[in-house]
Structure formats: C-alpha cells, structure tokens
Design an enzyme around this catalytic site. Structure first.
Site, PDB file in Angstrom:
ATOM      1  N   GLY A  49      34.156  26.376  54.720  1.00 11.29           N
ATOM      2  CA  GLY A  49      35.429  27.057  54.957  1.00 11.29           C
ATOM      3  C   GLY A  49      36.516  26.042  54.681  1.00 11.29           C
ATOM      4  N   GLU A  50      37.410  25.870  55.616  1.00 10.35           N
ATOM      5  CA  GLU A  50      38.468  24.865  55.471  1.00 10.35           C
ATOM      6  C   GLU A  50      38.410  23.982  56.720  1.00 10.35           C
ATOM      7  OE1 GLU A  50      40.518  23.694  53.112  1.00 10.35           O
ATOM      8  OE2 GLU A  50      40.923  22.316  54.764  1.00 10.35           O
ATOM      9  N   SER A  51      37.999  22.741  56.518  1.00 11.67           N
ATOM     10  CA  SER A  51      37.733  21.874  57.671  1.00 11.67           C
ATOM     11  C   SER A  51      38.986  21.608  58.505  1.00 11.67           C
ATOM     12  CB  SER A  51      37.101  20.559  57.225  1.00 11.67           C
ATOM     13  OG  SER A  51      37.948  19.889  56.315  1.00 11.67           O
ATOM     14  N   CYS A  81      29.343  21.691  53.608  1.00 11.13           N
ATOM     15  CA  CYS A  81      30.673  21.538  53.011  1.00 11.13           C
ATOM     16  C   CYS A  81      31.723  21.210  54.075  1.00 11.13           C
ATOM     17  CB  CYS A  81      31.006  22.771  52.174  1.00 11.13           C
ATOM     18  SG  CYS A  81      32.282  22.444  50.949  1.00 11.13           S
ATOM     19  N   ARG A 113      36.895  14.104  51.596  1.00  7.46           N
ATOM     20  CA  ARG A 113      37.194  15.532  51.521  1.00  7.46           C
ATOM     21  C   ARG A 113      37.684  15.891  50.115  1.00  7.46           C
ATOM     22  NH1 ARG A 113      42.046  17.782  52.947  1.00  7.46           N
ATOM     23  NH2 ARG A 113      41.924  20.034  53.257  1.00  7.46           N
ATOM     24  N   ILE A 141      31.795  23.937  46.113  1.00  7.38           N
ATOM     25  CA  ILE A 141      33.110  24.593  46.103  1.00  7.38           C
ATOM     26  C   ILE A 141      34.114  23.664  46.799  1.00  7.38           C
ATOM     27  CG2 ILE A 141      34.414  26.663  46.749  1.00  7.38           C
ATOM     28  CD1 ILE A 141      31.575  28.029  47.117  1.00  7.38           C
ATOM     29  N   ARG A 142      34.982  23.063  46.025  1.00  2.36           N
ATOM     30  CA  ARG A 142      35.912  22.050  46.574  1.00  2.36           C
ATOM     31  C   ARG A 142      35.194  21.144  47.575  1.00  2.36           C
ATOM     32  NH1 ARG A 142      40.796  22.017  45.302  1.00  2.36           N
ATOM     33  NH2 ARG A 142      41.671  21.158  47.206  1.00  2.36           N
ATOM     34  N   HIS A 177      26.451  24.653  49.247  1.00  2.00           N
ATOM     35  CA  HIS A 177      26.335  25.890  50.030  1.00  2.00           C
ATOM     36  C   HIS A 177      25.016  26.617  49.768  1.00  2.00           C
ATOM     37  CE1 HIS A 177      30.617  26.262  51.352  1.00  2.00           C
ATOM     38  NE2 HIS A 177      30.837  25.531  50.274  1.00  2.00           N
ATOM     39  N   GLU A 179      23.641  28.715  51.553  1.00  2.00           N
ATOM     40  CA  GLU A 179      23.706  30.081  52.099  1.00  2.00           C
ATOM     41  C   GLU A 179      24.133  31.108  51.053  1.00  2.00           C
ATOM     42  OE1 GLU A 179      25.843  27.722  52.590  1.00  2.00           O
ATOM     43  OE2 GLU A 179      27.896  28.497  52.620  1.00  2.00           O
TER      44      GLU A 179
HETATM   45  N1  GLN Z   1      37.600  21.580  50.843  1.00  5.71           N
HETATM   46  C1  GLN Z   1      37.234  22.227  52.062  1.00  5.71           C
HETATM   47  C2  GLN Z   1      37.648  21.421  53.279  1.00  5.71           C
HETATM   48  O1  GLN Z   1      38.294  20.431  53.167  1.00  5.71           O
HETATM   49  C3  GLN Z   1      35.746  22.481  52.117  1.00  5.71           C
HETATM   50  C4  GLN Z   1      35.376  23.540  51.126  1.00  5.71           C
HETATM   51  C5  GLN Z   1      34.198  24.374  51.509  1.00  5.71           C
HETATM   52  O2  GLN Z   1      33.748  24.373  52.638  1.00  5.71           O
HETATM   53  N2  GLN Z   1      33.718  25.139  50.558  1.00  5.71           N
HETATM   54  O3  GLN Z   1      37.328  21.791  54.360  1.00  5.71           O
END
Ligand code: GLN
Length: 198
Positions: A49-51, A81, A113, A141-142, A177, A179
C-alpha cells in the site's frame, strides 16, 4: 495442528488479496484494525500500500505500540512492499512525516523506499527464491529494496543484485507482491513458519 489464525493489517493497502492468499495457503485469516483483533491472532501480515499512510494510521488506531510489542515478543510477521518498509529498523527516503527509524523493528535491516521506483515504477521478473524449488514470478510496484542487513538476517532473493526477500527468525519480508499472482508458495512458507514447520 488446526489452521493458524493470521491477522492481516487492514488500515490501508491490499489486505483483501492477502486474506484470500492466506486462506488458500491453509491459514484462518482475519482483518486487523483494532487492538482486540490483534490480540487474537498468532501472526500478522503487513500488506502493500503506502507505508507513509499505514504508519500514520497505525498511530491513529493505537496499534503502533501493540504491534511493536508483539513483534518484540516473537510474533511471526510477513511484510510485502510497504509492509517490508514498516518492518525495517531504518528507512531511507522515508516519506514526509514518516519517521526515519520506525519503532516496529521486526527485521534488522535498512530499507530504501521507492528504490526501484526511481528507475522504473513497476516491473515483473522470475526470481530464484531460497527454499523454493522453482523461481517465483515477482511483481514489483514502486518497490523498496533492502540496502543493508544485520548478521541474523537471511537473504532469500535478489533482483538486479538488490536484496528483495529476507527472513529473520519468524519474520519474513518481500519487496514484491506474491498476493497478486496465483502462486501461493510464499504465503505457504509463511504459514509453515507460523506453525513451526519451517
Ligand atoms: N512505495 C510504497 C511505499 O512507500 C510501497 C508500494 C507498494 O506497497 N506497492 O509505501
């Protein structure tokens, strides 16, 4: 042994995919948003997600300290992630308002990150994964990478010479990921860690 009760932190991110993957891997999963839910689980998954957002919500929901205490007491955990970032001892390129050193400290590692994200936002690659017979199809993904690990950390996979999967005791983390693919071997590995089989 009956199916282990594995919580999935469901504050933000792709908790639903992990709940499905864990069921397929033989666990009895439960979304965790509250302290009382955390108290009932044997182990915890921290999803992607977005940490920055997830760390903020952990504080808002009064879960930061309880999760940290459970980790310190040996609760098994798996972070994917953003979840990997949250489990680190130190974060490089942390988001605004995201403390450089989060207290979760599940794995003795420094994580950068959005590390791959600076080169290419998302990519997929087949990676050899220590302990699994065939390569894992890894979706990034990022994604972060692990820049440094302590002596007790086992490196399980690398991509482009960067560390992307690690384990320390009963705590597992991947930059990618699993999942989102149909391959449940990483979740099964985690279930086996939780039940003490691996
Ligand atoms: N870039 C996201 C973060 O800093 C992580 C991306 C992801 O979980 N797919 O949290």
């Amino acid at each position: 042994m009956s199916a282990p009760r594995i919580g999935v932190l469901a504050l933000q991110g792709d908790s639903r995919e992990h709940l499905a993957a864990l069921t397929e891997a033989g666990a009895d999963p439960l979304p965790v948003r509250r302290r009382e839910e955390l108290d009932t689980v044997d182990a915890l998954v921290l999803p992607g997600g977005e940490s920055t957002t997830i760390s903020h919500l952990l504080t808002e929901f009064d879960l930061l300290e309880p999760v940290r205490d459970r980790l310190a007491a040996g609760m098994p955990a798996y972070g994917a992630c953003a979840g990997m970032i949250l489990l680190a001892r130190e974060i490089l390129d942390a988001g605004t308002g995201q403390r450089r050193a989060l207290p979760l400290n599940g794995i003795d590692m420094t994580v950068r990150r959005n590390a791959f994200g600076r080169q290419v936002d998302s990519f997929e690659q087949d990676l050899p994964f220590d302990g699994l017979a065939d390569p894992v199809h890894a979706v990034f993904i990022r994604a972060p990478w692990v820049e440094q690990v302590g002596p007790d950390v086992q490196v399980l996979a690398r991509a482009a010479d960067r560390i992307v999967a690690v384990r320390q005791g009963a705590v597992l983390a991947t930059s990618f990921h699993p999942e989102v693919t149909g391959d449940r071997r990483v979740h099964r590995l985690f279930v086996d860690i939780v039940t003490g089989r691996r």
